[in-house]
Motif scaffolding. Structure first.
Motif, mmCIF file in Angstrom:
data_model
loop_
_atom_site.group_PDB
_atom_site.id
_atom_site.type_symbol
_atom_site.label_atom_id
_atom_site.label_comp_id
_atom_site.label_asym_id
_atom_site.label_seq_id
_atom_site.Cartn_x
_atom_site.Cartn_y
_atom_site.Cartn_z
ATOM 1 N N GLU A 114 5.731 -43.653 -4.878
ATOM 2 C CA GLU A 114 6.118 -42.219 -4.059
ATOM 3 C C GLU A 114 4.804 -41.210 -4.476
ATOM 4 O OE1 GLU A 114 9.757 -40.509 -5.132
ATOM 5 O OE2 GLU A 114 10.844 -42.088 -4.068
ATOM 6 N N GLY A 115 4.623 -40.406 -3.538
ATOM 7 C CA GLY A 115 3.575 -39.514 -4.059
ATOM 8 C C GLY A 115 3.310 -38.614 -2.633
ATOM 9 N N HIS A 116 2.214 -37.850 -2.569
ATOM 10 C CA HIS A 116 1.820 -36.861 -1.612
ATOM 11 C C HIS A 116 0.475 -37.015 -1.146
ATOM 12 C CE1 HIS A 116 2.225 -32.242 -0.614
ATOM 13 N NE2 HIS A 116 1.523 -32.976 0.383
ATOM 14 N N GLY A 117 0.442 -37.556 0.092
ATOM 15 C CA GLY A 117 -1.091 -37.978 0.784
ATOM 16 C C GLY A 117 -1.684 -36.926 1.666
ATOM 17 N N ALA A 118 -2.803 -37.115 1.659
ATOM 18 C CA ALA A 118 -3.432 -36.312 2.825
ATOM 19 C C ALA A 118 -4.688 -37.111 3.547
ATOM 20 C CB ALA A 118 -4.228 -35.185 2.171
ATOM 21 N N GLU A 119 -5.482 -36.837 4.709
ATOM 22 C CA GLU A 119 -6.510 -37.382 5.133
ATOM 23 C C GLU A 119 -7.599 -36.628 5.196
ATOM 24 O OE1 GLU A 119 -3.480 -37.566 7.429
ATOM 25 O OE2 GLU A 119 -2.931 -39.234 6.180
ATOM 26 N N LEU A 120 -8.726 -37.033 4.613
ATOM 27 C CA LEU A 120 -10.102 -36.304 4.828
ATOM 28 C C LEU A 120 -11.174 -37.181 5.360
ATOM 29 C CD1 LEU A 120 -10.230 -34.415 1.362
ATOM 30 C CD2 LEU A 120 -9.126 -33.696 3.505
ATOM 31 N N GLU A 121 -12.220 -36.493 5.862
ATOM 32 C CA GLU A 121 -13.324 -37.108 6.345
ATOM 33 C C GLU A 121 -14.442 -36.740 5.625
ATOM 34 O OE1 GLU A 121 -14.289 -36.021 10.389
ATOM 35 O OE2 GLU A 121 -15.104 -38.117 11.057
ATOM 36 N N PHE A 122 -15.344 -37.986 5.136
ATOM 37 C CA PHE A 122 -16.637 -37.697 4.582
ATOM 38 C C PHE A 122 -17.672 -38.080 5.292
ATOM 39 C CE2 PHE A 122 -20.098 -39.950 1.865
ATOM 40 C CZ PHE A 122 -20.673 -38.674 1.703
ATOM 41 N N ILE A 143 -10.931 -41.233 6.249
ATOM 42 C CA ILE A 143 -10.760 -41.580 7.670
ATOM 43 C C ILE A 143 -11.877 -42.379 8.222
ATOM 44 C CG2 ILE A 143 -8.951 -40.151 8.148
ATOM 45 C CD1 ILE A 143 -11.093 -39.210 10.530
ATOM 46 N N ASP A 144 -13.037 -42.256 7.461
ATOM 47 C CA ASP A 144 -14.389 -42.924 8.022
ATOM 48 C C ASP A 144 -14.469 -44.234 8.341
ATOM 49 O OD1 ASP A 144 -14.474 -40.933 5.773
ATOM 50 O OD2 ASP A 144 -16.493 -41.405 5.203
ATOM 51 N N GLU A 145 -14.991 -44.431 9.437
ATOM 52 C CA GLU A 145 -15.241 -45.625 10.164
ATOM 53 C C GLU A 145 -15.370 -47.017 9.116
ATOM 54 O OE1 GLU A 145 -16.125 -43.061 11.605
ATOM 55 O OE2 GLU A 145 -15.045 -43.116 13.643
ATOM 56 N N ILE A 146 -16.132 -46.643 8.099
ATOM 57 C CA ILE A 146 -16.941 -47.440 7.105
ATOM 58 C C ILE A 146 -17.174 -46.801 5.905
ATOM 59 C CG2 ILE A 146 -19.185 -47.466 8.169
ATOM 60 C CD1 ILE A 146 -17.246 -50.577 7.532
ATOM 61 N N PHE A 147 -16.243 -46.395 5.062
ATOM 62 C CA PHE A 147 -16.596 -45.971 3.643
ATOM 63 C C PHE A 147 -17.345 -46.744 3.093
ATOM 64 C CE2 PHE A 147 -15.731 -44.416 -0.326
ATOM 65 C CZ PHE A 147 -15.565 -42.828 -0.233
ATOM 66 N N GLY A 148 -18.252 -45.990 2.466
ATOM 67 C CA GLY A 148 -19.410 -46.665 1.437
ATOM 68 C C GLY A 148 -20.688 -46.850 2.155
ATOM 69 N N VAL A 149 -21.067 -46.395 3.246
ATOM 70 C CA VAL A 149 -22.266 -46.519 3.691
ATOM 71 C C VAL A 149 -23.154 -45.062 3.304
ATOM 72 C CG1 VAL A 149 -23.791 -46.819 5.780
ATOM 73 C CG2 VAL A 149 -21.551 -47.705 5.590
ATOM 74 N N GLY A 150 -24.339 -44.882 3.289
ATOM 75 C CA GLY A 150 -24.904 -43.605 3.039
ATOM 76 C C GLY A 150 -25.358 -43.558 1.646
ATOM 77 N N LYS A 151 -26.197 -42.317 1.467
ATOM 78 C CA LYS A 151 -26.945 -42.279 0.288
ATOM 79 C C LYS A 151 -26.200 -41.522 -0.799
ATOM 80 C CE LYS A 151 -29.777 -38.742 2.496
ATOM 81 N NZ LYS A 151 -31.207 -38.335 2.715
ATOM 82 N N ASN A 152 -24.990 -40.480 -0.102
ATOM 83 C CA ASN A 152 -24.520 -39.623 -1.057
ATOM 84 C C ASN A 152 -22.916 -40.110 -1.385
ATOM 85 O OD1 ASN A 152 -26.508 -37.497 -0.778
ATOM 86 N ND2 ASN A 152 -25.949 -37.293 1.196
ATOM 87 N N VAL A 153 -22.607 -41.264 -0.848
ATOM 88 C CA VAL A 153 -21.089 -41.610 -1.374
ATOM 89 C C VAL A 153 -21.215 -41.795 -2.780
ATOM 90 C CG1 VAL A 153 -21.602 -44.158 -0.964
ATOM 91 C CG2 VAL A 153 -19.298 -43.153 -0.530
ATOM 92 N N ARG A 154 -22.039 -42.239 -3.498
ATOM 93 C CA ARG A 154 -21.830 -42.405 -4.967
ATOM 94 C C ARG A 154 -21.614 -40.956 -5.591
ATOM 95 N NH1 ARG A 154 -23.933 -46.603 -8.425
ATOM 96 N NH2 ARG A 154 -23.770 -46.133 -10.437
#
Length: 428
Positions: A195-203, A249-260
């Motif tokens: 159980e928990g409390h979820g949300a969705e965000l977009e990076f 919700i990103d199409e493909i999380f992990g791409v891009g120079k700032n994800v780290r």
């Protein structure tokens, strides 16, 4: 001027829709809400799905607000624009029942692919093509012919714009969520335990690849990142409201120079995360970072267990299947739920699929059964099969899909006897 932004209380009965049926943040409306204020106008947001409102209850709220524009999406949240219900039954019903004198504006994958047909079907006045975060408020201040992707009908006929709205992601400031019932939204997307409390965000929005099956050529196509500090501010705001799990919700999380930098910031906070990605974006070092960032759900699109199958789907994957398996197993040692998704292709042998599934499942990685591909009108697959989409594109894709897979079998999360698109849209 006044804008009423309404997320309907969705119903997927009889649909081939295979996305999640729980409520999700209507981020497209939340970003538009803030842009409307920036432009000096007045918005109101009603999420009838999260608040479980009927059309009658929603109509009372909308009527009391007396909007100049009524905006309704044709798919439930940006998260599912790339795999929407093919039918526009629900937005059509909600436009009709909310009624009123406001200009009726539809946004979503249907107005992006087939704007004229979508406007006629739903009985609305305007259909915006592409991403609407910034184009919605422009309806109050610009000539509609000057708005990218704005299509409308009037006494002189239908006006269809060739362009597509593309949002400047750096301009999307941190959402405050003061206008949203964060406390009522408990769903934890792609978490199947506890159980928990979820949300969705977009990076980030968009994807640099062009996989055959992906319905993104008309919106959310070009890869763009948001400002990391703005996203971390949103993370802090939802945590302060009780959220302990965030799905990106990103199409493909992990791409891009700032994800780290984003992941290192999340690692300093007391929150779990989940997302969809490609395993070939990661290595042992970055999977370790995901573990430190409390990633608990990682869904990876593998699509085919053979290089030939992945090439046929235009995955442009440089990694062989052994290395893919190795990284999935390494990820599972750090992340509670690691999932590998497969698509039904002619290149893969069923016995070999079973052996690969058994091997990964023995190490705790969950592997889907191969799912049938729907040729969404915004996908390269649709163009390969039928050419550029015309007004009958959704009906053509639906007929092809049901005819092809009614015997082979649908996904186990779909209706097993879906209705025709014509029956669904005439039922409301």
């Amino acid at each position: 001027m006044k804008f009423a932004l309404v997320n309907p209380n969705w119903d997927f009965s009889g649909s081939t829709y295979f996305g999640c049926r729980d409520p999700h943040y209507p981020l497209e409306l939340l970003f538009a809400f803030d842009k409307i204020i920036e432009d000096g106008h007045e918005p109101m947001l009603v999420d009838a799905q999260t608040d479980n409102l009927t059309t009658e209850e929603t109509k009372r709220r909308v009527d009391a607000f007396a909007p100049d524009f009524l905006v309704i999406p044709t798919a439930p949240s940006y998260l599912f624009w790339r795999c929407p219900p093919p039918e526009v039954r629900i937005p059509k019903e909600w436009f009709a029942q909310l009624g009123g004198k406001a200009v009726k504006v539809a946004i979503g994958p249907h107005t992006s692919a087939t704007p004229a047909a979508a406007i006629r079907k739903m009985g609305c006045d305007v259909g915006l093509r592409g991403e609407p975060d910034q184009t919605i408020p422009e309806l109050a201040s610009k000539g509609w012919a000057d708005i990218v992707g704005c299509c409308w009908r009037d006494e002189s006929g239908m006006h269809v714009a060739p362009g597509l709205g593309v949002t400047d992601m750096k301009s999307l400031k941190a959402l405050t969520f003061e206008n949203y019932n964060v406390e009522a939204h408990k769903h934890r997307h792609h978490v199947f335990w506890g159980e928990g409390h979820g949300a969705e965000l977009e990076f980030a929005r968009g994807c640099p690849w062009s996989c055959t099956f992906c319905n993104k050529t008309l919106f959310r196509n070009k890869f763009r990142e948001r400002d990391v500090d703005a996203v971390l501010a949103e993370v802090d705001r939802v945590i302060a409201r009780g959220v302990d799990y965030i799905y990106f919700i990103d199409e493909i999380f992990g791409v891009g120079k700032n994800v780290r930098r984003l992941l290192e910031g999340i690692a300093e906070r007391n929150v779990n995360i989940g997302f969809q990605t490609r395993i070939d974006l990661w290595d042992e070092e970055t999977l370790d970072l995901l573990g430190r960032a409390r990633c608990i759900s990682m869904e990876c699109g593998i699509e085919s267990i053979t290089e030939e199958g992945r090439d046929e789907l235009n995955k442009n994957c440089k990694m062989n299947t052994d290395r893919i398996s190795e990284l999935l197993i390494y990820a599972k040692q750090r992340i509670h739920w690691v999932q590998a998704n497969l698509i039904l292709t002619e290149k893969d042998n069923k016995e070999e699929i079973r052996r690969w599934q058994d091997h990964l499942k023995a190490h705790g990685v969950w592997v889907s059964e191969p799912v049938p591909m729907f040729p969404f009108p915004g996908s390269p697959l649709y163009v390969q099969l039928f050419g550029n989409p015309d007004d009958d594109a959704w009906e053509r894709a639906h007929r092809y899909y049901t005819k092809t897979f009614s015997d082979k079998g649908y996904s186990d999360i779909q209706e097993q006897k879906p209705a025709t698109l014509e029956d669904l849209e005439c039922a409301c």
